[in-house]
Enzyme design. Sequence first.
Site, PDB file in Angstrom:
ATOM      1  N   SER A   1       0.896  -1.201  -0.190  1.00 34.46           N
ATOM      2  CA  SER A   1      -0.068   0.147   0.118  1.00 34.46           C
ATOM      3  C   SER A   1       0.934   1.272  -0.034  1.00 34.46           C
ATOM      4  O   SER A   1       0.553   2.317  -0.590  1.00 34.46           O
ATOM      5  CB  SER A   1      -0.770   0.023   1.164  1.00 34.46           C
ATOM      6  OG  SER A   1      -1.838  -1.103   1.126  1.00 34.46           O
TER       7      SER A   1
ATOM      8  N   ARG B   1       1.397   3.892  -3.409  1.00 32.81           N
ATOM      9  CA  ARG B   1       1.213   5.451  -2.953  1.00 32.81           C
ATOM     10  C   ARG B   1       2.338   6.257  -3.390  1.00 32.81           C
ATOM     11  O   ARG B   1       2.612   7.395  -3.892  1.00 32.81           O
ATOM     12  CB  ARG B   1       0.660   5.410  -1.938  1.00 32.81           C
ATOM     13  CG  ARG B   1      -0.678   5.222  -1.645  1.00 32.81           C
ATOM     14  CD  ARG B   1      -1.291   4.946  -0.088  1.00 32.81           C
ATOM     15  NE  ARG B   1      -2.702   4.515  -0.008  1.00 32.81           N
ATOM     16  CZ  ARG B   1      -3.383   3.517  -0.193  1.00 32.81           C
ATOM     17  NH1 ARG B   1      -2.637   2.575  -0.711  1.00 32.81           N
ATOM     18  NH2 ARG B   1      -4.483   3.096  -0.044  1.00 32.81           N
TER      19      ARG B   1
ATOM     20  N   GLY C   1      -4.775  -3.848  -8.284  1.00 34.13           N
ATOM     21  CA  GLY C   1      -6.014  -2.822  -7.954  1.00 34.13           C
ATOM     22  C   GLY C   1      -5.638  -1.400  -7.588  1.00 34.13           C
ATOM     23  O   GLY C   1      -6.138  -0.304  -8.029  1.00 34.13           O
TER      24      GLY C   1
ATOM     25  N   ARG D   1     -13.264  -6.434 -11.485  1.00 37.69           N
ATOM     26  CA  ARG D   1     -13.350  -5.581 -10.336  1.00 37.69           C
ATOM     27  C   ARG D   1     -14.142  -4.586 -10.564  1.00 37.69           C
ATOM     28  O   ARG D   1     -13.977  -3.866 -11.650  1.00 37.69           O
ATOM     29  CB  ARG D   1     -11.969  -5.528  -9.718  1.00 37.69           C
ATOM     30  CG  ARG D   1     -11.347  -6.683  -9.104  1.00 37.69           C
ATOM     31  CD  ARG D   1      -9.673  -6.616  -8.630  1.00 37.69           C
ATOM     32  NE  ARG D   1      -9.752  -5.885  -7.560  1.00 37.69           N
ATOM     33  CZ  ARG D   1      -8.845  -5.875  -6.664  1.00 37.69           C
ATOM     34  NH1 ARG D   1      -7.504  -6.100  -7.047  1.00 37.69           N
ATOM     35  NH2 ARG D   1      -8.769  -5.095  -5.552  1.00 37.69           N
TER      36      ARG D   1
ATOM     37  N   ASP E   1      -7.717  -6.757   4.793  1.00 31.94           N
ATOM     38  CA  ASP E   1      -7.021  -7.859   4.364  1.00 31.94           C
ATOM     39  C   ASP E   1      -6.857  -8.865   5.172  1.00 31.94           C
ATOM     40  O   ASP E   1      -6.334 -10.029   5.021  1.00 31.94           O
ATOM     41  CB  ASP E   1      -5.503  -7.089   3.926  1.00 31.94           C
ATOM     42  CG  ASP E   1      -5.784  -6.529   2.459  1.00 31.94           C
ATOM     43  OD1 ASP E   1      -6.596  -6.854   1.766  1.00 31.94           O
ATOM     44  OD2 ASP E   1      -4.741  -5.908   2.289  1.00 31.94           O
TER      45      ASP E   1
ATOM     46  N   ARG F   1      -3.547 -13.747  -0.875  1.00 33.42           N
ATOM     47  CA  ARG F   1      -4.019 -13.717   0.553  1.00 33.42           C
ATOM     48  C   ARG F   1      -4.507 -14.908   1.085  1.00 33.42           C
ATOM     49  O   ARG F   1      -4.532 -15.471   2.070  1.00 33.42           O
ATOM     50  CB  ARG F   1      -4.843 -12.544   0.905  1.00 33.42           C
ATOM     51  CG  ARG F   1      -4.157 -11.099   0.625  1.00 33.42           C
ATOM     52  CD  ARG F   1      -4.261 -10.170   1.541  1.00 33.42           C
ATOM     53  NE  ARG F   1      -3.440  -8.916   1.213  1.00 33.42           N
ATOM     54  CZ  ARG F   1      -2.110  -8.785   1.450  1.00 33.42           C
ATOM     55  NH1 ARG F   1      -1.679  -9.788   2.027  1.00 33.42           N
ATOM     56  NH2 ARG F   1      -1.548  -7.598   0.985  1.00 33.42           N
TER      57      ARG F   1
ATOM     58  N   LYS G   1       2.338 -12.117  -6.183  1.00 31.15           N
ATOM     59  CA  LYS G   1       1.607 -10.961  -6.550  1.00 31.15           C
ATOM     60  C   LYS G   1       2.382  -9.874  -5.379  1.00 31.15           C
ATOM     61  O   LYS G   1       2.264  -8.563  -5.647  1.00 31.15           O
ATOM     62  CB  LYS G   1       0.133 -11.101  -6.260  1.00 31.15           C
ATOM     63  CG  LYS G   1      -0.669  -9.643  -6.457  1.00 31.15           C
ATOM     64  CD  LYS G   1      -2.096  -9.961  -6.480  1.00 31.15           C
ATOM     65  CE  LYS G   1      -3.048  -8.893  -7.173  1.00 31.15           C
ATOM     66  NZ  LYS G   1      -2.798  -7.764  -6.387  1.00 31.15           N
TER      67      LYS G   1
END
Length: 447
Positions: free
Chosen positions: A29, A33, A104, A132, A331, A403, A428
């Site tokens: 994440s 960003r 995503g 998605r 998650d 996951r 991934k």
Amino acid sequence: MNEELYEVKCPKRIRRDVTAVTAVPGSKSITNRALLLAAMADGRSTLRGCLTSDDAVHFLECLKTLGFPAEVIASEELGSDIVITGYGGEIPKKSAEIYVGSAGTAARFLVAMLAFSDGEYTVRSSEQMKKRPMQPLIDALRDAGAEVVCMEEEGHFPLHIAGARGRSRIPDRFTVNIEKSSQFLSALLIAVGTLGKKAEITVAGTHGLSYVRLTAEMMKRFGVTPEETEADGRLVYRFSGEGGYRALEYEVEPDLSAAAYFYALAAVLGARTAVKGVKRPVLQGDAAFLNVLEQMGCTVCERDGEAVTVVGPKDGRLRGGFCVDMSAFSDQALTLAAIAPFADAPITITGVGHIRFQECDRIRAIVENLTALGIRVEERQDGAVIYPGVPQGCEIETYDDHRVAMAFALTGLRTEGVRIRNPRCCKKTFAEYFTVLEQALAFLEDR
């Protein structure tokens, strides 16, 4: 490792007098960003400890295709340093085609960036990403003046985008619905931060905001501070119009989503584990999973300057009998579901209806895999109720979702015969996951 099937090792005895210290990659994440914020900044940024998984690689390749100079510097640790040059909110190439794969974050963030540009672009994705949802973000970007054409099915990839800056005056007020993903708001926040004018974003729908607040905090470090407030009962983010994204040297935190699997390992085995570099305060919302482990009977040790350590209850005797809203750290819904059968009472997971629209329908993945393990589970629209039981060996269907694979390996630590299908899907975000897991077990096992 068998590329098609991985059998989880079930240790016989675990030492409680030692601590398994593991290393995990940098946060996905935060890496993604930081990549976009550095590209939108003015000058050369160095991002240290980045996750170089499939998602980040796709993101970085997209930025290179769009004309941003970028260099990856390999590290001996899990992760790499990335040097990237930004042009103050401008995209160097005014026409390009990019491929976001199944990432995503890259998909949503890059689409918003392109929609606020003065160029024209085509964005393609994997078949998985095509499923998605994108419609709420597409609607917000169309309202902002961009032309967004869905080239196959409305509301889904692939997309053709003509940026709003090249077509009309971009408005000062925006609205976005985050019912299906908070990434829509994060994407819009970063994009609006490039405008350099007073603006506000009104939020429709309800969703966990931990990742949005992570976005806002990172924007602040890069020089743009959106103010979170409320108006007429709705969440609003306001921009003063002052400043802009500036280049800097930025350290990426270890990935809490990945670290959580090793903390959960301590819980199910009654062991002690620590993860290098995980120190509070932590930006990532998944740190809330540590509170859940405490509720289940674990001890979380925090000392100044040292990595957070989790000590599981003796023999992995976990407590249940509670309900937890995981909307802010969804998650970890799979992680909790995978260890919940070892609790002494049912555990209810709520607030995660949106995970049905991620790499797979993760609630169905929980229900189907727990059922295959012989565990009673009740499916709900926004979660599940998991009952105590003794899991039986089976093959775990991963649905090409990293996951699912990583979480249900934890069930196999106390269950003979658990086999993970398609373990390669972990690349991934954490290609080395099963290797690191085996190393931790080898250190902890009392031979």
